[in-house]
Design an enzyme around this catalytic site. Structure first.
Site, PDB file in Angstrom:
ATOM      1  N   SER A 220       0.737  -1.291  -0.016  1.00 16.05           N
ATOM      2  CA  SER A 220      -0.079   0.020  -0.223  1.00 16.05           C
ATOM      3  C   SER A 220       0.905   1.467   0.506  1.00 16.05           C
ATOM      4  CB  SER A 220      -1.063   0.419   1.524  1.00 16.05           C
ATOM      5  OG  SER A 220      -1.963  -0.797   1.169  1.00 16.05           O
ATOM      6  N   GLY A 222      -0.434   4.761   0.066  1.00 13.09           N
ATOM      7  CA  GLY A 222      -0.895   6.230   0.240  1.00 13.09           C
ATOM      8  C   GLY A 222      -1.486   6.308  -0.498  1.00 13.09           C
ATOM      9  N   ALA A 223      -1.590   7.251  -0.966  1.00 18.32           N
ATOM     10  CA  ALA A 223      -2.951   7.761  -2.286  1.00 18.32           C
ATOM     11  C   ALA A 223      -2.498   7.831  -3.049  1.00 18.32           C
ATOM     12  CB  ALA A 223      -2.709   9.645  -2.028  1.00 18.32           C
ATOM     13  N   GLY A 225      -1.726   5.156  -4.935  1.00 16.12           N
ATOM     14  CA  GLY A 225      -2.059   3.679  -4.766  1.00 16.12           C
ATOM     15  C   GLY A 225      -1.294   1.874  -4.696  1.00 16.12           C
ATOM     16  N   GLY A 251      -6.586   0.024   5.234  1.00 13.18           N
ATOM     17  CA  GLY A 251      -5.452  -1.129   4.563  1.00 13.18           C
ATOM     18  C   GLY A 251      -6.188  -2.131   4.787  1.00 13.18           C
ATOM     19  N   ASP A 252      -7.003  -2.641   6.339  1.00 19.77           N
ATOM     20  CA  ASP A 252      -7.637  -3.503   6.255  1.00 19.77           C
ATOM     21  C   ASP A 252      -8.708  -4.044   5.637  1.00 19.77           C
ATOM     22  OD1 ASP A 252      -5.055  -3.948   8.341  1.00 19.77           O
ATOM     23  OD2 ASP A 252      -7.025  -2.763   9.736  1.00 19.77           O
TER      24      ASP A 252
END
Length: 315
Positions: A220, A222-223, A225, A251-252
């Site tokens: 992950s 974040g913003a 992608g 994220g989960d």
């Protein structure tokens, strides 16, 4: 069925505030309490998507009893392992501009016997599982190799393992070849011991973790992608999000979307990104339902943008 393992679960209390001012008495405009911990959140997202899930976690004190009750209300089968200490309570403060302030408690210290009871609970519940998702930090009392032992035992039983942890626990578990690991950008940087400033840096780090044992890496960013690196190749996906209400549990939710879509390939990656994007638009740690998803807004590509800078470089 997705079986989740959360060694350090929590009750997550969220307060929405008109503003955060230190040293004053503040009145919340809204508040809620949700069952928490990374694996618990994965179970909540799986249940919200209409799939069966069982949540294995140590539970102690009245807080543990409330956690079990809340899981049942979410349609999750709680496989609680009794422990002496009380389940922790985490607090999130949300300001109008979506700034989050989180206070996470340490949680109870587990004894060696309780740690073994947790492993045994996973064994007895894992026969019907399509995936076992092992998520979050280890509580006091569990050594860094505890996840590695869980991965090894589960593989011997024929189960597939998704691991979302960091630091020494992740490093130790890599030797047992988890089927997929899910670091964020900071955890990915920490695992390889160097900063990541571009998507290409993240790809190199993911390749390195695969060389060290991970069969696939779902990172992950974040913003910026998400990146999936597996035996079939590397894939990158993004989704535009205009309003962020809370990133707690996003994220989960993403991991749940990945696993419920099969846990491999670009379609599973697109599902992961859609779930994560939907989650950040919801309050607190509410998990998205199928009605919240917008797969049409997800762009997936086998061409990884190597030179693309990360919005928030990982130290």
């Amino acid at each position: 069925m997705i079986l989740t393992v959360t060694p350090n679960p929590s009750l997550d209390r969220t307060y929405e505030l008109p503003g955060l001012v230190r040293g004053t008495v503040l009145r919340a405009t809204a508040d809620r309490v949700d069952p928490g911990g990374k694996g618990v959140n994965v179970s909540r997202a799986v249940a919200a998507a209409g799939h069966r899930t069982v949540a294995v976690a140590p539970m102690g004190g009245p807080e543990g009893a409330l956690l079990a009750r809340l899981l049942g209300e979410h349609g999750i089968e709680a496989a609680g392992v009794p422990v002496t200490g009380s389940t922790r309570i985490n607090v999130t403060l949300v300001e109008p501009d979506s700034t989050l302030t989180k206070v996470n408690a340490a949680g109870p210290e587990l004894s060696a016997a309780e740690a073994e009871d947790l492993l045994e609970a996973v064994r007895t519940r894992s026969a019907a599982a399509d995936w076992i998702a092992c998520c979050g930090s280890l509580p006091r009392g569990l050594p860094p190799r505890w996840y590695a032992e869980l991965v090894a035992r589960s593989h011997r039983a024929g189960a597939r393992i998704a691991l979302d942890t960091s630091g020494a626990a992740l490093t130790a578990a890599l030797r047992e070849r988890p089927d997929v690991i899910k670091p964020n950008a900071q955890e990915l940087a920490g695992a390889v011991g160097r900063p990541l400033t571009t998507v290409g840096d993240a790809l190199k780090a993911a390749d390195e973790l695969r060389e060290r044992g991970a069969r696939a890496v779902l990172a992950s960013l974040g913003a910026d992608g998400q990146l999936l690196v597996e035996a079939s190749g590397a894939y990158f996906a993004t989704a535009r999000v205009t309003t962020v209400r809370s990133n707690v549990g996003a994220g989960d939710a993403s991991l749940a979307g990945f696993l419920t879509a099969g846990g491999q390939g670009p379609e599973a990656l697109a599902s992961a990104v859609a779930h994560g994007a939907a989650a950040v638009r919801l309050a607190g740690s509410i998990m998205p339902t199928p009605a919240d998803l917008d797969l049409s807004a997800v762009v997936t590509s086998a061409e990884v943008p190597l030179d693309r800078p990360l919005t928030e470089p990982a130290p």
